[in-house]
Design an enzyme around this catalytic site. Structure first.
Site, mmCIF file in Angstrom:
data_model
loop_
_atom_site.group_PDB
_atom_site.id
_atom_site.type_symbol
_atom_site.label_atom_id
_atom_site.label_comp_id
_atom_site.label_asym_id
_atom_site.label_seq_id
_atom_site.Cartn_x
_atom_site.Cartn_y
_atom_site.Cartn_z
ATOM 1 N N ASP A 16 0.683 -1.148 -0.139
ATOM 2 C CA ASP A 16 -0.195 -0.285 -0.019
ATOM 3 C C ASP A 16 0.743 1.205 -0.077
ATOM 4 O OD1 ASP A 16 -2.564 1.590 0.107
ATOM 5 O OD2 ASP A 16 -2.612 1.847 2.166
ATOM 6 N N GLU A 58 -2.307 5.911 -8.900
ATOM 7 C CA GLU A 58 -3.681 6.927 -8.660
ATOM 8 C C GLU A 58 -3.641 7.897 -9.354
ATOM 9 O OE1 GLU A 58 -4.514 9.179 -4.600
ATOM 10 O OE2 GLU A 58 -4.203 7.047 -4.203
ATOM 11 N N HIS A 75 -8.728 9.853 3.130
ATOM 12 C CA HIS A 75 -8.230 8.325 4.156
ATOM 13 C C HIS A 75 -8.538 10.062 5.351
ATOM 14 C CE1 HIS A 75 -5.625 8.436 0.864
ATOM 15 N NE2 HIS A 75 -4.761 7.502 0.887
ATOM 16 N N GLY A 76 -8.067 8.204 6.756
ATOM 17 C CA GLY A 76 -8.389 8.246 7.609
ATOM 18 C C GLY A 76 -9.792 8.630 9.037
ATOM 19 N N GLY A 83 -9.311 4.842 1.231
ATOM 20 C CA GLY A 83 -10.120 5.773 2.593
ATOM 21 C C GLY A 83 -11.303 5.287 2.083
ATOM 22 N N ASN A 98 -9.591 -0.438 0.237
ATOM 23 C CA ASN A 98 -8.908 -0.069 1.505
ATOM 24 C C ASN A 98 -9.654 0.392 2.522
ATOM 25 O OD1 ASN A 98 -7.084 -0.017 -1.111
ATOM 26 N ND2 ASN A 98 -5.411 1.286 -0.302
ATOM 27 N N THR A 150 -9.106 3.011 9.514
ATOM 28 C CA THR A 150 -9.984 3.083 10.028
ATOM 29 C C THR A 150 -11.032 2.572 11.235
ATOM 30 O OG1 THR A 150 -8.597 5.243 9.434
ATOM 31 C CG2 THR A 150 -10.894 5.324 11.031
#
Length: 289
Positions: free
Chosen positions: A84, A136, A184-185, A215, A236, A239
């Site tokens: 990743d 990406e 993300h996150g 994300g 993916n 979190t």
């Protein structure tokens, strides 16, 4: 069974479902992720970032990947081991040397031509030994701009559909990670994720290769199910799984402090597995192994 990621994602794109790529940053989580896949009869992608604290030396990586590969080889469902966010050519080659069965080269923060050049270099090397590559186009930033793990991810830039065909053709990449409103996150309290499904449709109509969503946490089950049906094949998730696992471990402790203390790690791992199984149903991969 241990496979390359194309063996999983090409089928997913054809049949309109997604495959979870959970963040697996410990040997316990590798085991529970594969157990979840076997229970749900689902393919699985183990997402591993070489920046994890547990993977700082070559000996660390060798032991970690040896264990991951051995467990994947014994699995009765297809399992890929994916690098990743490989930062550069050297990182990707390090991963391939240690036995990853797919790699991501993340040059998304670079200008278009530099992004292409970086991906071309990796694709040329990886394809020569049968390893597929994810890259990406656009840039998936952080859901909470104040939560800066890496500065380059603080700002998102959506994927430009007019560049997709050229990017895929010139790089020869196998899987395309896209930026369509995802991040993300954990999301900041004042941010509501919005997935641009019209943009996703444009991209999916342009290229037949499997599309990737970084994300996935906090994006919403209905959004994720719909995205998988429209061409997103790999999602993916980190979190959300950590939150589910942490909540289960804390609940066990609060119910019985002594027993909960002794079972804290076990409860955490059980929660992680339950979260993976839940998302396999949401993404439509259950029963697709």
């Amino acid at each position: 069974m241990l496979v390359t990621m194309d063996k999983i994602l090409v089928k997913a794109r054809k049949e309109g479902y997604g495959v979870i790529a959970p963040s697996t940053f410990s040997l316990e989580l590798i085991g529970c992720a594969i157990e979840a896949a076997e229970r749900k009869k689902s393919p699985l992608i183990l997402n591993i970032n070489l920046k994890y604290d547990a993977l700082q030396t070559e000996q660390d990586v060798e032991l970690f990947l040896f264990t991951a590969r051995e467990r994947a080889l014994r699995a009765n469902v297809p399992v890929a081991i994916n690098l990743d966010h490989g930062a550069d050519y050297k990182t990707v080659m390090r991963a391939i040397n240690h036995g990853f069965t797919s790699v991501m080269i993340d040059a998304s923060a670079k200008p278009f031509e530099e992004n292409i050049a970086a991906v071309q270099e990796v694709v040329h090397a990886a394809h020569s030994i049968g390893i597929p590559v994810e890259a990406e186009l656009g840039c998936v930033g952080m859901a909470d701009p104040t939560f800066q793990i890496e500065t380059k991810y603080t700002q998102s830039a959506t994927t430009d559909p007019s560049l997709v065909a050229e990017y895929v053709e010139r790089t020869g990449v196998d899987f395309l990670a896209v930026s369509i409103g995802n991040a993300h996150g954990p999301y900041a309290k004042n941010i509501v994720p919005h997935i641009d499904f019209e943009l996703l449709k444009q991209i999916a109509d342009i290229t037949p290769i499997p599309l990737v969503l970084h994300g996935g946490s906090g994006t919403g089950d209905e959004n994720l199910t719909k995205a998988c049906q429209m061409g997103i094949c790999k999602i993916n998730v980190g979190t959300d799984l950590m939150k589910i696992a942490t909540d289960k471990a804390i609940a066990g402790y609060e119910e019985n402090a002594n027993k909960g203390r002794l079972r804290f790690l076990t409860n955490y791992v059980d929660g992680y597995r339950e979260g993976i199984e839940y998302y396999m149903d949401v993404f439509g991969s259950t029963g697709k192994a």
